[in-house]
Scaffold this motif. Structure first.
Motif, short mmCIF file in Angstrom:
data_model
loop_
_atom_site.label_atom_id
_atom_site.label_comp_id
_atom_site.label_asym_id
_atom_site.label_seq_id
_atom_site.Cartn_x
_atom_site.Cartn_y
_atom_site.Cartn_z
N ILE A 210 0.89 -1.17 0.00
CA ILE A 210 0.00 0.00 0.00
C ILE A 210 0.93 1.22 0.00
CG2 ILE A 210 -1.82 1.22 1.30
CD1 ILE A 210 -1.39 -2.34 2.16
N ARG A 211 1.03 1.87 -1.17
CA ARG A 211 2.01 2.95 -1.33
C ARG A 211 1.45 4.28 -0.87
NH1 ARG A 211 6.31 1.67 -5.07
NH2 ARG A 211 5.85 -0.44 -5.78
N THR A 212 1.29 4.45 0.41
CA THR A 212 0.78 5.71 0.95
C THR A 212 1.48 5.99 2.27
OG1 THR A 212 -0.91 4.68 2.32
CG2 THR A 212 -1.57 5.26 0.09
N LYS A 213 1.28 7.21 2.75
CA LYS A 213 1.72 7.53 4.10
C LYS A 213 0.94 6.67 5.09
CE LYS A 213 2.96 12.28 3.20
NZ LYS A 213 2.67 13.68 3.43
N ALA A 214 1.54 6.48 6.25
CA ALA A 214 0.90 5.59 7.24
C ALA A 214 -0.49 6.07 7.64
CB ALA A 214 1.81 5.47 8.47
N VAL A 215 -0.66 7.39 7.79
CA VAL A 215 -1.97 7.89 8.25
C VAL A 215 -3.07 7.61 7.22
CG1 VAL A 215 -1.17 9.69 9.83
CG2 VAL A 215 -1.42 10.22 7.42
N GLU A 216 -2.69 7.55 5.94
CA GLU A 216 -3.69 7.23 4.92
C GLU A 216 -3.83 5.71 4.75
OE1 GLU A 216 -1.87 9.26 1.68
OE2 GLU A 216 -2.11 11.17 2.74
#
Ligand code: NAD
Length: 234
Positions: A210-216
């Protein structure tokens, strides 16, 4: 309950305002890693090392857990969760996670430089040259520096060996032996990796990135885990 091990690195705390390691050319808050995170750096300039961690402690005290830490805690509603963190901050504790293994130590503890391994909890105080452990040795931060052994590694491996899934968040997977934890997950069990610039580990097919920042990414991965294990939430 299915067992979930959550393996976190500096990226999970990035949105709380704590800089990652490798964000700026391998420097840690403008310092060369070997100057502030190695026994050689400590031998060369202990004052600089103490100042560095005193600043990190003050910064960590001001930081607040973010939605990623909070969602990892929320997962305890449906999973038997063990957090294995490389982080030295206490944001998983402050978000409410109950079982946490700190692989690389804790900025809120000190220990002596002699044989006595007793830990001293640090509240608001700094560590200064001349602050001594009960055996009379100089206190140092309770941090695993490069080249030092990782005493909590065996406990972390035990947890991964019995896990049903592994969730990896915000780590470059460059620091060993910590990064080798992924290889202990029994084959066929899924790994979910949340990171905006992931280092892709070679662990076979059961990897979901999941290539996103942790919060997203954490709210997304929570839903993926619930679907994967056919868990309904109402
Ligand atoms: P690292 O700095 O090597 O890698 C950070 C990873 O986080 C990278 O893969 C990066 O793409 C990712 N990242 C950046 N922003 C992110 C975000 N918003 N959400 C999710 N991921 C994000 O960190 P590491 O792999 O943990 O290894 C470095 C070592 O440095 C650790 O052993 C740790 O002890 C120490 N460290 C700890 C802290 C802390 O306690 N918060 C901070 C800096 C370094």
């Amino acid at each position: 309950m299915k067992k979930l091990v959550v393996f976190t690195g500096a990226g999970v705390s990035a949105e709380s305002g704590i800089a990652t390691f490798r964000a700026s050319d391998g420097l840690w808050e403008n310092h060369r890693i070997e100057d502030v995170a190695s026994p050689e750096g400590w031998a060369k300039d202990p004052s600089l090392v103490l100042d560095f961690y005193n600043m990190r402690r003050a910064q960590a005290r001001k930081a607040m857990p973010n939605l990623a830490h909070e969602t990892i805690c929320e997962l305890e509603q449906w999973f038997d969760v063990v957090v294995v963190t490389q982080n030295i901050d206490n944001l998983h504790e402050r978000a409410g996670s109950r079982r946490i293994i700190h692989l690389h130590g804790s900025i809120f503890h000190a220990r002596g430089t002699g044989k006595n391994e007793e830990l001293v909890e640090l509240h608001s105080e700094d560590i200064q040259i001349g602050d001594l452990a009960s055996d009379g040795s100089q206190l140092r931060p309770h941090i695993v520096w490069f080249g030092e052994s990782v005493p909590m590694m065996d406990f972390a491996i035990e947890e991964v060996l019995s896990a049903d899934a592994l969730l990896v968040v915000g780590t470059s997977l460059q620091v060993y032996p910590a990064a080798s934890l992924l290889t202990y997950l029994p084959s066929g069990k899924p790994i979910f990796l949340v990171d905006p610039s992931p280092s892709i580990p070679s662990v076979g097919k059961n990897l979901e990135v999941i290539r996103t920042k942790a919060v997203e990414g954490l709210p997304l991965v929570k839903d993926m885990l619930l679907r994967h294990f056919n868990i309904t939430t109402s």
